[in-house]
Motif scaffolding. Structure first.
Motif, PDB file in Angstrom:
ATOM      1  N   SER A 619     -32.178 -13.168 -30.677  1.00  0.00           N
ATOM      2  CA  SER A 619     -33.594 -13.525 -30.636  1.00  0.00           C
ATOM      3  C   SER A 619     -33.915 -14.588 -31.672  1.00  0.00           C
ATOM      4  CB  SER A 619     -34.473 -12.288 -30.876  1.00  0.00           C
ATOM      5  OG  SER A 619     -34.176 -11.697 -32.128  1.00  0.00           O
ATOM      6  N   TYR A 639     -29.330 -19.255 -20.459  1.00  0.00           N
ATOM      7  CA  TYR A 639     -29.325 -17.810 -20.276  1.00  0.00           C
ATOM      8  C   TYR A 639     -30.734 -17.264 -20.066  1.00  0.00           C
ATOM      9  CZ  TYR A 639     -27.296 -13.147 -20.728  1.00  0.00           C
ATOM     10  OH  TYR A 639     -26.859 -11.884 -20.476  1.00  0.00           O
ATOM     11  N   THR A 640     -31.694 -17.728 -20.872  1.00  0.00           N
ATOM     12  CA  THR A 640     -33.070 -17.258 -20.745  1.00  0.00           C
ATOM     13  C   THR A 640     -34.019 -18.261 -21.369  1.00  0.00           C
ATOM     14  OG1 THR A 640     -34.608 -15.423 -21.192  1.00  0.00           O
ATOM     15  CG2 THR A 640     -33.046 -15.990 -22.923  1.00  0.00           C
ATOM     16  N   GLN A 641     -35.273 -18.183 -21.020  1.00  0.00           N
ATOM     17  CA  GLN A 641     -36.327 -18.982 -21.642  1.00  0.00           C
ATOM     18  C   GLN A 641     -37.342 -18.052 -22.307  1.00  0.00           C
ATOM     19  OE1 GLN A 641     -36.357 -21.702 -17.863  1.00  0.00           O
ATOM     20  NE2 GLN A 641     -37.553 -22.750 -19.424  1.00  0.00           N
ATOM     21  N   GLU A 642     -36.864 -16.934 -22.759  1.00  0.00           N
ATOM     22  CA  GLU A 642     -37.666 -15.972 -23.506  1.00  0.00           C
ATOM     23  C   GLU A 642     -37.248 -16.005 -24.975  1.00  0.00           C
ATOM     24  OE1 GLU A 642     -40.104 -14.420 -22.060  1.00  0.00           O
ATOM     25  OE2 GLU A 642     -39.587 -15.126 -20.041  1.00  0.00           O
ATOM     26  N   CYS A 645     -32.864 -12.187 -25.808  1.00  0.00           N
ATOM     27  CA  CYS A 645     -32.060 -11.826 -24.648  1.00  0.00           C
ATOM     28  C   CYS A 645     -31.022 -10.792 -25.073  1.00  0.00           C
ATOM     29  CB  CYS A 645     -31.380 -13.037 -24.030  1.00  0.00           C
ATOM     30  SG  CYS A 645     -30.025 -13.696 -25.018  1.00  0.00           S
TER      31      CYS A 645
END
Length: 685
Positions: A619, A639-642, A645
């Motif tokens: 994170s 992998y993610t756009q948060e 993950c």
């Protein structure tokens, strides 16, 4: 390449079905009136003569398969078969299943059948040939009977039942024909597609030539043979085949004692016929043994492909020679790329060769990784095996063919479904192709040999260069990953925040997408980025090194965009002054672990043990909620756009992985900077 006889003979019939296929949107209630207006009649009857073509030419089939394949005799139409015809029409007419007579035609293996149609519409007809005389007196040819399944020999679970046809079909054909416009030509091209009637493999005299008998030449000199074993094997896995036709049938293997004297030894047809074999392709294998001190030692092996057709007998009647000889080396060994096979950092390379041996137990392939492309190792066995830059990864083959105390036994990687490097095909006896699953970003070489036993093998053979993989630059695929988030990249019809391409490295550097004016565009929330503001590509590993080309190693790059290209548009620059404090890592031992343990980044490396931990959370630290537009990438894959993950460690290979964590932050003047931190995750086991 050895092709299926069953497949070959069914292609003609499949084509015939397609030619006559038709469809209709007329409802069943309206069909009678529609067809009567268009020439069809529910009352009119018509009698036509149809042509029936049996499977007559084994020579035509044989030219399409390997010369060593043992084929069944062709199933012609004039062999005392019983024929049953049935059909249905588009306006509800039926021809109930009934026995019909097929008269011999003017050409060998052809015939005719007379059909009486109750109406002149569109008909679907099925003609089936049986070896059972009982079918002639009844229309119950589709009757099914149930067997209990006390074991799994018939492919059913214990205690269950399995349905089998009461009679044994050996040929079938379906065709559609329209009688609306007149009297068309009707042809049944008989085939074996979908039929499950068991066949037989006979080892002994040739039914068409009494002088030919199956056996082997035994010199009694260089090797002592006390007995042999004949069996059918799965041609992919090499496993012995069990009959699947009836639950009571035992394994299709026979063991016959041999008197150890020199001369020609005949196989006994009675004791070595393998009956009730499901239709398909198999390897017929003869293993030769020497029993010494109450222990059986395999001293030779012979194999061939056999094809089993429904209700047919395939006869092997060859005199086997060369049992005590060294197996011949394969020829024309090549490697080719399997198109569009790249997935999750791997690709498929199909290896093919010509099987020149008749006494091999299996094949073995040595797989090497070439660690430096500059050396350009030539394609010879000696240079590959002795090159300083080549590392042997594995020997692919069958560990079960080695005695437990053999030195090489622990070095063999079994080549089978689910195993390391397996992508398809087989290395069992008589095989001629195998597909390897390899990693992108590496260079590979292969060497093949035929194996009779652990101590009796052919010479090694290096591959011949192909257009896909040249001699000097090895087997490889390179993945180039363009990560443009938060921008959108569009190349042709493909659009997203990541674009991936694959290439084969052949000695010359592979140029990256170089100019936003040509080949691709970048945009942010629907607004195009001016081409002059694209500065190029930078390494995803450090966020600053310029990258313009690739060699054989995978490359992961970020788009370098100049700031202030539009007053009303958010713009980004990559910052290199973000420290490891920007990233928080926690490992969790199992699904019940909700607390986790901190994982530190030391010297730009974080280490985690996959055996002791189930997952790892990654994170971006944002205590003051200043960031947005997050990006977390693993090994070049978005992998993610948060903000955070979870990486499941079982899905990550042992070794190092590049992790990129980024977040955008407004500076108060309407501009935005993308802060990023990249580090190495080391996974241990």
């Amino acid at each position: 390449m050895k092709k299926s006889w069953i497949t070959c003979v069914s292609l003609v019939a499949a084509a015939a079905v397609l030619m006559f296929a038709s469809c209709s949107n007329i409802s069943e209630g309206d069909s009678a009136s529609y067809y009567s207006k268009n020439g069809a009649s529910a009352k009119a009857e018509k009698t036509l003569v149809a042509t029936v073509n049996g499977i007559t030419s084994i020579e035509a089939v044989q030219s399409q398969v390997a010369s060593r394949t043992v084929l069944p005799e062709p199933q012609a139409i004039d062999t005392g078969l019983v024929y049953v015809l049935e059909g249905k029409s588009s306006i509800g007419g039926k021809i109930d299943a009934k026995s019909v007579t097929v008269n011999a035609g003017s050409e060998t293996g052809t015939g005719t059948v007379t059909i009486s149609f109750p109406d002149t519409s569109i008909w679907e007809l099925t003609l089936t040939a049986y070896k059972d005389s009982a079918v002639a007196s009844a229309a119950t040819h589709v009757q099914e009977k149930e067997y209990s399944a006390p074991n799994t020999a018939n492919g059913a679970a214990a205690g269950s039942t399995v349905k089998k046809y009461a009679y044994n079909p050996v040929l079938t054909a379906t065709t559609e024909v329209s009688l609306v416009a007149g009297s068309p030509k009707i042809t049944f091209n008989m085939n074996v597609k979908g039929l499950e009637t068991p066949g037989t493999v006979a080892i002994g005299a040739n039914p068409s030539d009494d002088s030919k008998k199956a056996g082997f030449v035994y010199t009694g000199k260089s090797v002592k043979i006390t007995h042999y074993e004949i069996a059918l094997y799965d041609r992919i896995s090499g496993a012995a085949i069990l009959n699947k036709a009836e639950p009571s049938v035992a394994a299709t293997t026979g063991k016959v004692e041999v008197t150890p004297t020199a001369g020609n030894v005949d196989f006994s047809a009675d004791s070595t016929s393998l009956a009730n074999v499901a239709p398909g392709e198999y390897v017929l294998g003869v293993a030769f043994y020497n029993n010494y001190n109450e222990v059986d030692y395999q001293v030779g092996f012979w194999s061939d492909y056999v094809v089993v057709a429904p209700g047919q007998t395939t006869t092997f009647s060859e005199l086997i020679t060369g049992i005590d000889e060294k197996p011949k080396a394969p020829e024309n060994f090549t490697a080719e790329l399997v198109a569009n096979s790249e997935v999750n950092g791997t690709f498929l390379a199909k290896l093919t060769w010509e099987d020149k041996a008749t006494n091999e137990n299996n094949y073995e392939i040595d797989l090497y990784e070439v660690n430096d492309d500059a050396a350009k190792t030539a394609l010879t066995v000696e240079t590959i095996k002795t090159a300083a830059n080549a590392t042997k990864l594995a020997t692919l083959g069958f560990s079960s063919h080695y005695d437990a105390d053999t030195v090489e036994s622990d070095k063999i990687v079994d080549f089978k479904d689910g195993s390391l490097y397996y992508g398809g095909g087989s290395l069992f006896a008589s095989s001629e192709e195998a597909t390897l699953k390899l990693d992108t970003g590496k260079l590979y070489e292969v060497v093949i040999r035929a194996v009779k036993s652990a101590n009796d093998k052919s010479d090694d053979v290096a591959r011949t260069a192909t257009a896909d993989f040249t001699a000097a630059n090895h087997i490889n695929r390179v993945r180039i990953s363009y990560i443009t988030a938060p921008y959108t990249i569009k190349v042709g019809s493909k659009e997203g925040q990541q674009y991936v391409t694959y290439h084969t490295f052949k000695g010359d550097e592979i140029a990256l997408l170089a100019d936003a004016k040509n080949g691709f565009t970048l945009s942010y929330k629907g607004t195009d980025v001016p081409a002059e503001n694209f500065k190029g590509w930078i390494s995803a590993a450090d966020g600053e090194s310029s990258v313009s080309a690739a060699t054989y190693k995978n490359v992961n790059v970020l788009a370098d965009i100049a700031v202030d290209f539009a007053a009303t548009l958010k713009t980004y620059s990559y910052s290199t002054d973000v420290t490891s404090d920007f990233v928080a890592l926690k490992s969790f031992t199992n699904s019940a672990d909700s607390t986790g343990t901190d994982v530190n980044v030391t010297g730009n490396v974080a280490t985690v043990n996959a055996k002791a931990n189930e997952r790892l959370s990654v994170s971006a630290v944002d205590a003051d909620s200043e960031y947005s537009g997050y990006v977390i990438a693993v090994d070049g894959y978005l992998y993610t756009q948060e903000q955070a993950c979870t990486l499941y460690l079982s899905r990550l290979a042992t070794g190092t992985h590049n992790i990129l964590v980024a977040g955008e932050k407004a500076d108060g003047s309407g501009k935005t900077t993308l802060y990023s931190y990249s580090f190495t995750l080391k996974v241990e086991r």
